[in-house]
Design an enzyme around this catalytic site. Structure first.
Site, mmCIF file in Angstrom:
data_model
loop_
_atom_site.group_PDB
_atom_site.id
_atom_site.type_symbol
_atom_site.label_atom_id
_atom_site.label_comp_id
_atom_site.label_asym_id
_atom_site.label_seq_id
_atom_site.Cartn_x
_atom_site.Cartn_y
_atom_site.Cartn_z
ATOM 1 N N SER A 318 -61.349 20.537 -51.062
ATOM 2 C CA SER A 318 -62.897 21.007 -51.842
ATOM 3 C C SER A 318 -63.914 19.849 -51.582
ATOM 4 O O SER A 318 -63.530 19.074 -51.378
ATOM 5 C CB SER A 318 -62.176 20.889 -52.699
ATOM 6 O OG SER A 318 -62.926 21.373 -54.047
ATOM 7 N N ASP A 319 -64.824 20.445 -51.148
ATOM 8 C CA ASP A 319 -65.800 19.684 -51.536
ATOM 9 C C ASP A 319 -66.789 19.610 -52.721
ATOM 10 O O ASP A 319 -65.986 20.081 -54.142
ATOM 11 C CB ASP A 319 -67.071 20.976 -51.342
ATOM 12 C CG ASP A 319 -68.922 20.114 -51.328
ATOM 13 O OD1 ASP A 319 -68.489 18.507 -49.892
ATOM 14 O OD2 ASP A 319 -69.677 20.303 -51.246
ATOM 15 N N LYS A 320 -67.385 18.022 -52.856
ATOM 16 C CA LYS A 320 -66.689 18.367 -54.310
ATOM 17 C C LYS A 320 -68.324 18.273 -54.731
ATOM 18 O O LYS A 320 -68.222 18.885 -56.098
ATOM 19 C CB LYS A 320 -67.124 15.740 -54.552
ATOM 20 C CG LYS A 320 -67.309 15.566 -55.296
ATOM 21 C CD LYS A 320 -67.592 14.016 -55.507
ATOM 22 C CE LYS A 320 -68.786 13.396 -55.079
ATOM 23 N NZ LYS A 320 -69.685 13.876 -55.895
ATOM 24 N N THR A 323 -68.783 21.852 -56.611
ATOM 25 C CA THR A 323 -67.367 22.627 -56.179
ATOM 26 C C THR A 323 -66.667 21.533 -57.675
ATOM 27 O O THR A 323 -66.274 23.060 -58.330
ATOM 28 C CB THR A 323 -67.181 22.662 -54.859
ATOM 29 O OG1 THR A 323 -67.713 22.802 -54.684
ATOM 30 C CG2 THR A 323 -65.813 23.328 -54.739
ATOM 31 N N THR A 562 -63.192 24.581 -48.772
ATOM 32 C CA THR A 562 -64.599 24.883 -50.235
ATOM 33 C C THR A 562 -65.580 24.725 -49.211
ATOM 34 O O THR A 562 -65.882 22.754 -48.313
ATOM 35 C CB THR A 562 -64.555 24.181 -51.328
ATOM 36 O OG1 THR A 562 -64.559 23.353 -51.605
ATOM 37 C CG2 THR A 562 -63.398 25.360 -51.280
#
Length: 832
Positions: A318-320, A323, A562
């Protein structure tokens, strides 16, 4: 200039502007138009290249491969025996499958086009001694260009003249704030100038830019779908069975003297019925209906096969920024020095800000002030904006006849301005270090009254807070057997702080410690272990994201990724399930298989649940279809070899194929079990269960043949109808067995659509047999006995299915325990 001269990004970083002017045979006066034309011919246009296949050839490629071959053979054989209705259905299914596949790939190929849209269209270049506007695609290495506020930087450049340039390169590197550049720094193609103005030397264009490396990764990225592999394996399995049995039948019957034309006609019809021509269509419709359900959850599917992949993902990268976090700088609790009221520190920082600049830091400071009216008390006389040289803003304010100055900026600069020393300086530095260790950015704030000495007021910590639903969503993902790994372009300290708050753990690995500067994917075992065990990754560039996904895939994981920026596009396309989050760039959306239209990750969990239900539907259909193919093909061939008669007529086989394939599409609406863990195509399980059930159905048909022939003394036409009813009615009842791993009478119960379709086909089959439509008629009491016989065997098949699944589960469990034992250290505790 030698034609082979190409300045790499690393070389450009290490050399001064003067050295680069010399290396590129240029000067601060730019190039002449003639020289620019010569270099344009040498280097090519400043644009991304793409090899495009002709759309017609691309479309025709979907008619090549094992499953299309099977369907095409079926079409040819149908034409040879002049069954035009069957031919029309088969051709429709063939074209339908090709159109679905072509459209999916066409949508996915838009990723590169979207990347191109991110590039600048025009540029201001110094040509023939004067500034002129040129097409960005005509820029060449050695050109001198001017970059201003709002410009998309058209090529990789070395900044040569000017005070500073604030550049937003978040779409390229994932950094959440603009980066300040000075003379001598590199700026990348595709980034955006937010503040300042500078003159720059073009060092790389087209395919040699940092941006093009990302585009190249998008062009080459992509993993073979597990769905494609599964369908191909099923197809190969059924081809071997159909071709093998047909060959045996032809050899034996020719030896017996059966006329060749009669034999070939029957074999062709049998092969047509055995090939699962509707299988790709049924699975595509199942996924299409799933995509429709996901769209209601604010998740748009751009690649249908990703639905099946999503059911099996066990790692979510997951992109930080944006997101897991709000992508919105927020101010923490101020650290005050000498002032009791923290709001006074915030007020001073607000006075040293300009709201109309829409700067992210200024907005965060303004949001922290409770009393906005206090800003109206004073009058702004002078404002000095931030620049990378002085690293602070400054404002002169007049209030009540008094004049004072306020400033905010880098803590070290403001402390030096105030002349902090001794214990106060040590206290301030300690506070800065502690905040940095927690991932906070800090601002120093000071004030000077009536031209006097600057007085240090305190520190303002800034951070991008986690989304309110992020921790709960991550917990749900973990409960679904999905490991979440955070990926960010920010530094490791910020990553650890956010990761810890979200319950992900704090093992955040800086990407630079894993990968070389070139971002190579040739990783050793130790590096692969680091990637697999990490809770997240910091200081990540596009190649890093792409190679992290590749490394996890090489370790056997199914990966979802993501992202929202150009920098995420290669990894989004490489992952089994690329997910473009809400607000993503066109490049990210085009590369992704799933596009979210609302913020956060919560919709991903719902999408995973829906995908697992869809997967169960596809699995149950696949087991059913293989079983049916075996039961028809093996029984017919074996009966002909054993009794030297046709157990079914050609018309019966065609009707069976239609009754099996067309109504069965309603399985896309079926209710199904939701697996708490990731699910995958266990082909050994699928082929084992379906083969055993298929052979049980073959025994069932053989026994009925024997009863009709020896016990009931029926004529061959009636035996054929008897067997037709068994295959038509018993075949669809088999679906009730295969649709669940539990007893068929336990929930989840079949949907009304599936029940309606199956009941309808049962009624049609019974009426055909009772009234003699297209088949010889049977007495109604005999039809009733056949039904009792079918239900009895249905219970036997269900019991066998339960035992098979239990055996497979036990074998899998023992294998897992064995591997765990093998991988355990010999001495888990220190030896005495």
């Amino acid at each position: 200039m030698p034609e082979t001269t190409i300045i790499s990004g690393e070389e450009a970083k290490q050399q001064s502007p003067e050295e680069l002017y010399a290396a590129l045979a240029s000067s601060p006066q730019g190039l002449s138009s003639d020289e620019a034309g010569t270099r344009l011919a040498q280097y090519g246009p400043n644009a991304l290249k793409e090899e495009k296949a002709h759309p017609l050839l691309k479309f025709l490629s979907y008619f090549w491969g094992p499953i299309p071959w099977m369907i095409e053979v079926a079409a040819i054989l149908s034409a040879l025996v002049k069954h035009w209705g069957d031919l029309a259905i088969i051709v429709f299914l063939l074209v339908f499958n090709a159109v679905i596949g072509f459209w999916e790939e066409h949508e996915a190929s838009n990723a590169l086009e979207a990347l191109k849209e991110q590039l600048a269209l025009k540029a201001r270049a110094l040509r023939d001694g004067k500034w002129q506007e040129v097409e960005a695609r005509d820029l060449v290495p050695g050109d001198v260009i001017r970059i201003r506020l709002g410009d998309i930087i058209p090529a990789d450049v070395k900044l040569a003249e000017g005070e500073y340039l604030s550049v937003d390169q978040a779409a390229l590197t994932g950094e959440s704030l603009p980066v300040n550049k000075e003379a001598g720094d590199i700026a990348y193609s595709g980034s955006i100038a937010k503040q300042g103005e500078m003159v720059a030397l073009v060092t790389s264009t087209g395919a040699n830019t940092f941006f093009a490396r990302t585009a190249k990764l998008v062009e080459t990225a992509g993993a073979v779908s597990h769905f494609q592999k599964a369908v191909l394996r099923v197809g190969d399995f059924l081809i071997v069975i159909a071709v093998g049995l047909s060959a045996v039948l032809i050899v034996v019957e020719l030896h017996r003297g059966l006329p060749l034309l009669d034999l070939m006609e029957f074999v062709l019809i049998l092969v047509v019925a055995s090939i699962p021509v509707a299988m790709p269509a049924v699975l595509s419709v199942t996924m299409a209906l799933g995509a429709l359900a996901l769209s209601r959850m604010k998740a748009i599917v751009s690649r249908l096969q990703a639905i099946e992949e999503m059911a099996g993902i066990d790692v979510l990268c997951s992109d930080k920024t944006g997101t897991l976090t709000l992508n919105q700088l927020t101010m923490g609790d101020p650290v005050t020095f000498g002032l009791a009221d923290p709001q006074a520190v915030i007020l001073a920082a607000c006075l040293a800000s300009k709201e109309e600049n829409r700067d992210a830091i200024d907005q965060a400071v303004m949001e922290g002030l409770k009393d906005k009216d206090s800003l109206k008390a004073g009058c702004l006389i002078k404002f000095v904006p931030f620049d990378p040289i002085h690293k602070r803003t400054e404002a002169t304010i007049e209030e009540g006849g008094q004049t004072f100055k306020v400033t905010k900026g880098a803590p070290q600069i403001v402390m030096e301005l105030c002349g902090l020393e001794g214990g106060l300086q040590a206290q301030a530095r300690k506070a800065v270090d502690e905040l940095a260790g927690k991932g906070y950015r800090t601002l120093g704030v000071a004030r000077a009254d009536n031209g006097g000495q600057w007085r240090f007021l305190g520190l303002l910590p800034l951070y991008d807070p986690p989304r309110l639903d992020a921790a709960e969503t991550i917990a749900q993902a973990q409960a679904h057997g999905i490991e979440v790994k955070m990926i960010t372009g920010d530094n490791a300290a910020i990553g650890r702080e956010i990761s810890g708050q979200l319950g992900l753990g704090t093992n955040i690995q800086p990407a630079t410690e894993i990968f070389s500067e070139a971002g190579t994917c040739e990783l050793g075992s130790a590096a692969m272990d680091k990637i697999e065990k990490a809770d997240g990754f910091a200081e990540v560039f596009p190649e890093h994201k792409y190679n992290i996904v590749k490394a996890l895939q090489d370790r056997g994981h199914l990966v979802a990724m993501t992202g929202d920026g150009v920098n995420d596009a290669p990894a989004l396309k490489q992952a089994e399930v690329g997910i473009a989050v809400s607000g993503a760039t066109n490049a990210a959306q085009s590369a992704a298989a799933l596009v979210l239209t609302q913020p956060g990750l919560s919709v991903i969990i719902r999408a995973v649940e829906e995908a697992r239900r869809i997967f169960e539907r596809m699995m149950s259909y696949t087991v059913y279809r293989i079983s049916m193919t075996i039961s028809i093909m093996v029984f017919v061939v074996a009966a002909m070899l054993a009794y030297n008669v046709f157990p079914l007529t050609a018309m019966m086989i065609i009707i069976l194929a239609l009754l099996d394939d067309i109504p069965i599409m309603t399985i896309a609406y079926d209710n199904t079990y939701l697996s708490p863990t990731p699910v995958r195509w266990e082909m050994n399980r699928v082929l084992t269960v379906s083969t055993v059930l298929g052979f049980l159905a073959t025994i069932e048909s053989f026994l009925l043949f024997f009863l009709g022939h020896r016990v009931l003394n029926l004529a061959l036409p009636q035996i054929q109808t008897l067997l037709f009813l068994r295959l038509a009615a018993g075949g669809h009842l088999l679906l009730f067995v295969t649709r669940t791993k539990k007893e068929f009478w336990r929930p989840p119960y079949p949907s009304w659509q599936l029940v309606t379709a199956i009941v309808t086909t049962q009624i049609v089959a019974v009426l055909m047999c009772g009234f003699g439509w297209l088949v010889p008629p049977l007495p109604w009491d005999l039809i009733g006995y056949v039904w009792v016989y079918i239900i009895f065997w249905m219970i036997i098949q269900d019991f066998t299915k339960l035992r098979l699944h239990a055996l497979v589960e036990n074998r899998t469990r023992h294998k897992r325990r064995f591997l765990e034992a093998v991988n355990k250290p010999l001495h888990p505790h220190p030896m005495p």
